[in-house]
Scaffold this motif. Sequence first.
Motif, PDB file in Angstrom:
ATOM      1  N   ALA A  84       0.958  -1.254   0.107  1.00  0.00           N
ATOM      2  CA  ALA A  84      -0.050  -0.044  -0.131  1.00  0.00           C
ATOM      3  C   ALA A  84       0.804   1.396   0.120  1.00  0.00           C
ATOM      4  O   ALA A  84       1.848   1.280   0.622  1.00  0.00           O
ATOM      5  N   VAL A  85       0.559   2.131  -0.758  1.00  0.00           N
ATOM      6  CA  VAL A  85       1.482   3.431  -0.892  1.00  0.00           C
ATOM      7  C   VAL A  85       0.429   4.663  -0.789  1.00  0.00           C
ATOM      8  O   VAL A  85      -0.671   4.642  -1.235  1.00  0.00           O
ATOM      9  N   GLY A  86       1.266   5.918  -0.470  1.00  0.00           N
ATOM     10  CA  GLY A  86       0.530   7.019  -0.773  1.00  0.00           C
ATOM     11  C   GLY A  86       1.114   7.802  -1.893  1.00  0.00           C
ATOM     12  O   GLY A  86       2.225   7.457  -2.371  1.00  0.00           O
ATOM     13  N   THR A 159      10.093   5.429   3.912  1.00  0.00           N
ATOM     14  CA  THR A 159      10.433   5.980   5.087  1.00  0.00           C
ATOM     15  C   THR A 159      10.473   4.966   6.274  1.00  0.00           C
ATOM     16  O   THR A 159      10.133   3.709   5.984  1.00  0.00           O
ATOM     17  N   PHE A 164       2.937   8.444   9.573  1.00  0.00           N
ATOM     18  CA  PHE A 164       2.977   9.007   8.085  1.00  0.00           C
ATOM     19  C   PHE A 164       4.167  10.415   8.199  1.00  0.00           C
ATOM     20  O   PHE A 164       4.454  10.924   8.955  1.00  0.00           O
ATOM     21  N   GLU A 165       4.253  10.797   6.923  1.00  0.00           N
ATOM     22  CA  GLU A 165       5.218  11.775   6.623  1.00  0.00           C
ATOM     23  C   GLU A 165       4.605  13.216   6.991  1.00  0.00           C
ATOM     24  O   GLU A 165       3.486  13.481   7.105  1.00  0.00           O
ATOM     25  N   VAL A 181       4.733   6.982  -1.792  1.00  0.00           N
ATOM     26  CA  VAL A 181       5.717   6.529  -0.472  1.00  0.00           C
ATOM     27  C   VAL A 181       5.141   5.506   0.133  1.00  0.00           C
ATOM     28  O   VAL A 181       3.825   5.428   0.249  1.00  0.00           O
ATOM     29  N   GLY A 182       5.993   4.617   0.847  1.00  0.00           N
ATOM     30  CA  GLY A 182       5.682   3.529   1.371  1.00  0.00           C
ATOM     31  C   GLY A 182       6.640   3.240   2.697  1.00  0.00           C
ATOM     32  O   GLY A 182       7.854   4.022   2.731  1.00  0.00           O
ATOM     33  N   MET A 183       6.432   2.267   3.542  1.00  0.00           N
ATOM     34  CA  MET A 183       7.324   1.910   4.666  1.00  0.00           C
ATOM     35  C   MET A 183       8.095   0.624   4.559  1.00  0.00           C
ATOM     36  O   MET A 183       8.912   0.221   5.449  1.00  0.00           O
ATOM     37  N   THR A 206      -3.353   4.005  -1.991  1.00  0.00           N
ATOM     38  CA  THR A 206      -4.395   3.996  -1.003  1.00  0.00           C
ATOM     39  C   THR A 206      -4.884   5.217  -0.463  1.00  0.00           C
ATOM     40  O   THR A 206      -5.957   5.532   0.196  1.00  0.00           O
ATOM     41  N   ASN A 207      -3.946   6.364  -0.853  1.00  0.00           N
ATOM     42  CA  ASN A 207      -4.237   7.542  -0.241  1.00  0.00           C
ATOM     43  C   ASN A 207      -3.279   8.548  -0.927  1.00  0.00           C
ATOM     44  O   ASN A 207      -2.362   8.129  -1.582  1.00  0.00           O
ATOM     45  N   ALA A 209      -0.548  11.412  -0.398  1.00  0.00           N
ATOM     46  CA  ALA A 209       0.533  11.623   0.604  1.00  0.00           C
ATOM     47  C   ALA A 209       0.289  12.837   1.489  1.00  0.00           C
ATOM     48  O   ALA A 209      -0.260  13.874   0.938  1.00  0.00           O
ATOM     49  N   ILE A 217      -4.308  11.844   7.082  1.00  0.00           N
ATOM     50  CA  ILE A 217      -3.929  10.717   6.484  1.00  0.00           C
ATOM     51  C   ILE A 217      -4.463   9.546   7.660  1.00  0.00           C
ATOM     52  O   ILE A 217      -4.013  10.091   8.777  1.00  0.00           O
ATOM     53  N   VAL A 222      -6.311   3.656   4.783  1.00  0.00           N
ATOM     54  CA  VAL A 222      -5.579   2.794   3.969  1.00  0.00           C
ATOM     55  C   VAL A 222      -6.117   1.325   3.802  1.00  0.00           C
ATOM     56  O   VAL A 222      -6.120   0.762   2.689  1.00  0.00           O
TER      57      VAL A 222
HETATM   58  N1  HPA Z   1       2.712   7.201   3.625  1.00  0.00           N
HETATM   59  C1  HPA Z   1       3.542   5.947   3.938  1.00  0.00           C
HETATM   60  N2  HPA Z   1       3.277   4.564   4.072  1.00  0.00           N
HETATM   61  C2  HPA Z   1       1.976   4.415   3.425  1.00  0.00           C
HETATM   62  C3  HPA Z   1       1.387   5.558   3.255  1.00  0.00           C
HETATM   63  C4  HPA Z   1       1.706   6.914   3.214  1.00  0.00           C
HETATM   64  O1  HPA Z   1       0.947   7.709   2.833  1.00  0.00           O
HETATM   65  N3  HPA Z   1       0.062   5.167   2.600  1.00  0.00           N
HETATM   66  C5  HPA Z   1      -0.081   3.763   2.707  1.00  0.00           C
HETATM   67  N4  HPA Z   1       1.486   3.499   3.215  1.00  0.00           N
END
Ligand code: HPA
Length: 264
Positions: A84-86, A159, A164-165, A181-183, A206-207, A209, A217, A222
Amino acid sequence: MNKLAFIGGSGIYDPKILEKTKQKKIETPYGISYYTSGIYKNKEIIFMARHGNKHTVPPHKINYRANIYALKILGVTTIISTSAVGSLTLKYKLGDFILINQFIDMTKMRENTFFDGILHGVAHVDMTEPYSPEIRKLILKEANKLNITIHNGGTYICTEGPRFETPAEIKMFKKFGGTVVGMTNVPECQLAREAGIAYVTICMITNFAAGISKNIITQDEVFECMKKNSIKFQNILKNIADIYIENPEKFTNKNIPRAEVIKV
Ligand code: HPA
């Protein structure tokens, strides 16, 4: 022999296509790793839930080394992971896939290598193409067949999390050339390379950033986005598994740069 493994990220705890599944664990020099062994059309496929089956392991505490080492012991030659990423841009839609082709490592405190001078000596692996171009091509083709929107290429900023950032960080990441961006993708991707395993990640947006849209967020959004769209992941993983059954040679690790690879 070529062997396929899926690593499921947030929201993907069961690929739903495997039968006769068995929960297993395996000891590695880096600790215990848990995985599911299942059968698809008479062939074993390995599945690993990155955050555990009940999402109890946060990104910075995942034992990436144990997981990838375990897959190496099991003879896995190709890993297809989900994440999942932003999104750092509004031009993509929530629920879209993005097939990343680069990463930037912004993690801070992870055990990120097998080549730490202890068990496997010291080596520096090539990361020019972190994600297998051949498997990326297969995934693009299958996503298109399934009418799933998938963006070809993008840079994943990894990250440390688990927070979140800040919008300031996202602004900086955009200047760096980040797309999403993801973790979790680092060190997973790097360790797969060090283990000589072909690796790709299919990301779902999923969102937006932090600071990209006006909203804050939430973890719920997510998970909700993943839940709403998880059928897309299941469909694409099923198509990939079908190709694996018919053409296992496509899931080789022979094509990746392999100057240095750990021996298990
Ligand atoms: N930031 C970091 N990791 C994530 C995000 C995000 O916005 N969405 C899903 N994983």
